[in-house]
Enzyme design. Sequence first.
Site, PDB file in Angstrom:
ATOM      1  N   ARG A  67       2.045 -29.947  54.308  1.00  0.00           N
ATOM      2  CA  ARG A  67      -0.116 -30.514  54.208  1.00  0.00           C
ATOM      3  C   ARG A  67       0.181 -31.673  53.056  1.00  0.00           C
ATOM      4  NH1 ARG A  67      -4.480 -27.261  52.153  1.00  0.00           N
ATOM      5  NH2 ARG A  67      -5.925 -29.380  53.054  1.00  0.00           N
ATOM      6  N   GLN A  98     -15.118 -31.478  50.511  1.00  0.00           N
ATOM      7  CA  GLN A  98     -14.466 -30.596  50.220  1.00  0.00           C
ATOM      8  C   GLN A  98     -12.913 -30.663  50.360  1.00  0.00           C
ATOM      9  OE1 GLN A  98     -16.607 -27.340  52.231  1.00  0.00           O
ATOM     10  NE2 GLN A  98     -17.516 -29.338  53.460  1.00  0.00           N
ATOM     11  N   HIS A 116     -12.559 -28.965  45.775  1.00  0.00           N
ATOM     12  CA  HIS A 116     -11.913 -28.070  46.545  1.00  0.00           C
ATOM     13  C   HIS A 116     -10.012 -28.523  45.712  1.00  0.00           C
ATOM     14  CE1 HIS A 116     -14.045 -26.154  50.268  1.00  0.00           C
ATOM     15  NE2 HIS A 116     -14.875 -25.631  48.562  1.00  0.00           N
ATOM     16  N   CYS A 124       0.011 -25.558  35.630  1.00  0.00           N
ATOM     17  CA  CYS A 124       1.204 -24.390  35.480  1.00  0.00           C
ATOM     18  C   CYS A 124       0.222 -23.576  35.979  1.00  0.00           C
ATOM     19  CB  CYS A 124       1.355 -25.105  33.877  1.00  0.00           C
ATOM     20  SG  CYS A 124       2.109 -23.888  33.682  1.00  0.00           S
ATOM     21  N   CYS A 127       0.555 -22.454  31.614  1.00  0.00           N
ATOM     22  CA  CYS A 127       0.098 -23.127  30.548  1.00  0.00           C
ATOM     23  C   CYS A 127      -0.713 -24.485  30.560  1.00  0.00           C
ATOM     24  CB  CYS A 127       1.105 -24.372  29.042  1.00  0.00           C
ATOM     25  SG  CYS A 127       2.259 -25.606  30.023  1.00  0.00           S
ATOM     26  N   CYS A 151       6.868 -25.913  35.599  1.00  0.00           N
ATOM     27  CA  CYS A 151       6.740 -26.486  34.739  1.00  0.00           C
ATOM     28  C   CYS A 151       7.446 -27.471  33.947  1.00  0.00           C
ATOM     29  CB  CYS A 151       5.805 -25.671  33.369  1.00  0.00           C
ATOM     30  SG  CYS A 151       4.691 -26.478  32.586  1.00  0.00           S
ATOM     31  N   SER A 193     -18.162 -28.094  58.707  1.00  0.00           N
ATOM     32  CA  SER A 193     -18.459 -26.767  59.440  1.00  0.00           C
ATOM     33  C   SER A 193     -19.384 -26.069  58.535  1.00  0.00           C
ATOM     34  CB  SER A 193     -16.975 -25.351  59.553  1.00  0.00           C
ATOM     35  OG  SER A 193     -16.602 -25.441  59.223  1.00  0.00           O
ATOM     36  N   VAL A 218     -18.812 -33.606  66.009  1.00  0.00           N
ATOM     37  CA  VAL A 218     -18.506 -33.583  67.113  1.00  0.00           C
ATOM     38  C   VAL A 218     -19.487 -32.583  67.631  1.00  0.00           C
ATOM     39  CG1 VAL A 218     -16.469 -34.765  67.163  1.00  0.00           C
ATOM     40  CG2 VAL A 218     -16.384 -32.305  66.886  1.00  0.00           C
ATOM     41  N   ALA A 235     -16.956 -38.841  63.258  1.00  0.00           N
ATOM     42  CA  ALA A 235     -17.225 -39.853  62.470  1.00  0.00           C
ATOM     43  C   ALA A 235     -16.253 -41.147  62.320  1.00  0.00           C
ATOM     44  CB  ALA A 235     -16.601 -39.311  60.907  1.00  0.00           C
TER      45      ALA A 235
END
Length: 250
Positions: A67, A98, A116, A124, A127, A151, A193, A218, A235
């Site tokens: 992603r 979000q 989000h 980490c 820590c 880390c 949504s 949409v 949009a």
Amino acid sequence: MLRHAGKILARSRFAIAFTGAGISAESGVPTFRGFNGLWRKYRPEELATPEAFQRNPKLVWDFYRWRMKKILDAEPNPAHYALAELEKIGVLKAVITQNVDDLHREAGTENLIELHGNIFRVKCTSCSYRENLKESGRIQNFVKSKDLPKCPRCGSLLRPDVVWFGEALPREALERAFRLAEKADVVLVVGTSGVVYPAAYIPYIVKERDGKVIEVNVEKSGITPIADVFLRGKAGEILPKLVELVRGSK
Ligand code: OAD
Ligand code: ZN
């Protein structure tokens, strides 16, 4: 309809926007639900929960690196720029998103609340270490690597600084978002949504206090029943037109 929405925004005292994955769809970032949504192909409970990460951190990191790469290749689209423009002309006071994709920031939105988290940040698991991989310049190597990220301070496993299913939202961001919603007289809801809580309370809070809800999507969403104006469409096509109308009627 569009004209009416333009008037509402132009006359608003304190307008905010509330956005979801749909605003980034035209930038090539996959949404979660609906046609072609990520959660059609993948099971959230196997990829986006703390338990999944404990069970199989490699699988979860592969998914997030994939992603990250997709999002790195993506650019803001006219919808992101339109919201930044509405802020610049003083109409929009904040964007509550979000999304974790950073595209609002790249488009120039300044008062941005990320409910989000952000996919380019890691934290980490033991820590308090946190890092923004874009700011530290490590992002390119990070997405290419196949190893589990550790880390640099304590050697424990790093995880994406995003909110997973079953986790609490970052408190400060949520409180700020609720405070803004309580103050707002208009909320522009774009590409969500509207089924994931507590984020989806935002438009309801505005509505409860007699604010107006303008929605761009949409298709119908969980927010549509309370929308004063529902603008059906993409949009990236609708928001630039809305900006023109707002400019015209100010
Ligand atoms: P969803 O994938 O649930 O919804 C995307 C919405 O965008 C749908 O209502 C689509 O109809 C709409 N849409 C798609 N393309 C559009 C376009 N070009 N223009 C306008 N609208 C369009 O995404 P979210 O509502 O953001 O949470 O999902 C909420 C949360 O669920 C996400 O933040 C994520 C996910 O699980 C976490 O990761 C915690
Ligand atoms: Zn650490």
